[in-house]
Design an enzyme around this catalytic site. Sequence first.
Site, PDB file in Angstrom:
ATOM      1  N   LYS A   1      94.659  11.013  31.411  1.00 56.65           N
ATOM      2  CA  LYS A   1      93.896   9.905  30.826  1.00 56.65           C
ATOM      3  C   LYS A   1      92.557  10.447  30.319  1.00 56.65           C
ATOM      4  O   LYS A   1      91.798  11.070  31.085  1.00 56.65           O
ATOM      5  CB  LYS A   1      93.682   8.828  31.892  1.00 56.65           C
ATOM      6  CG  LYS A   1      93.567   7.422  31.349  1.00 56.65           C
ATOM      7  CD  LYS A   1      93.602   6.424  32.511  1.00 56.65           C
ATOM      8  CE  LYS A   1      93.441   5.007  32.026  1.00 56.65           C
ATOM      9  NZ  LYS A   1      93.271   4.077  33.152  1.00 56.65           N
TER      10      LYS A   1
HETATM   11  O1  G3P Z   1      93.396   0.264  33.110  1.00 59.07           O
HETATM   12  C1  G3P Z   1      92.042  -0.024  32.868  1.00 59.07           C
HETATM   13  C2  G3P Z   1      91.655  -1.168  33.727  1.00 59.07           C
HETATM   14  O2  G3P Z   1      91.770  -0.768  35.033  1.00 59.07           O
HETATM   15  C3  G3P Z   1      90.317  -1.738  33.529  1.00 59.07           C
HETATM   16  O3  G3P Z   1      90.385  -2.996  34.116  1.00 59.07           O
HETATM   17  O4  G3P Z   1      89.514  -5.067  35.088  1.00 59.07           O
HETATM   18  O5  G3P Z   1      88.244  -2.906  35.328  1.00 59.07           O
HETATM   19  O6  G3P Z   1      88.342  -4.061  33.129  1.00 59.07           O
HETATM   20  P1  G3P Z   1      89.048  -3.797  34.439  1.00 59.07           P
END
Ligand code: G3P
Length: 217
Positions: A83
Amino acid sequence: MKFFVDTADIAAISELNDLGIVDGVTTNPSLIKKSGRDILEVTKEIAALVDGPVSAEVVATEASAMIAEGRKLAAIADNIAIKLPLTWDGLKACKALSTEGHMINVTLCFSANQALLAAKAGATFISPFIGRLDDINLDGMELIADIREIYDNYGFETQILAASIRTVNHVSDAAKIGADVMTAPPEVIKKLAQHPLTDAGLAQFLKDAESAGIKIV
Ligand code: G3P
């Protein structure tokens, strides 16, 4: 639509994996921190647990250092997707590591042009962050639709991985648009099964079964 689980929590991944609905796992440094585990150890454990791609994120910001970290992460198992953040250096690392044959998930994508660049640099997955766009009053789902249109216009094979999914509606909306993959926290995936009419209907059926004395085994 493929389902990835957005967590580094082994128990949560196992529970969903036993159901056969896990096509992969995504992690990021925040999720690794939350797990309290060493990144190499926990990533190895996850990669052994699931068959599909397991995204593990670099923490370097300069291309050659990203490439070195990416190679180390990829050496953990055959199903690791490296990633990389959507920066200029991240794109350079994407090009180099994808040319070596590694799966690459380009993350922190917030615009269609960024997604276009990632596809051209050989990304396997592009991760547009729906929830974080919604957080600042923009439309995350519109970004998914724009990327779908652009990738289809030119036949890019990079898979659209709808990320930063916070609600069950994000999942169905992204599926309607044609996102190839969605990644969501285990709690959101479990909520997909819930419906108040299912609960109410089942309560009535159980009541009638009891009063009718229905027994099956
Ligand atoms: O895969 C990326 C994701 O984990 C981000 O999620 O909820 O932290 O914006 P969030």
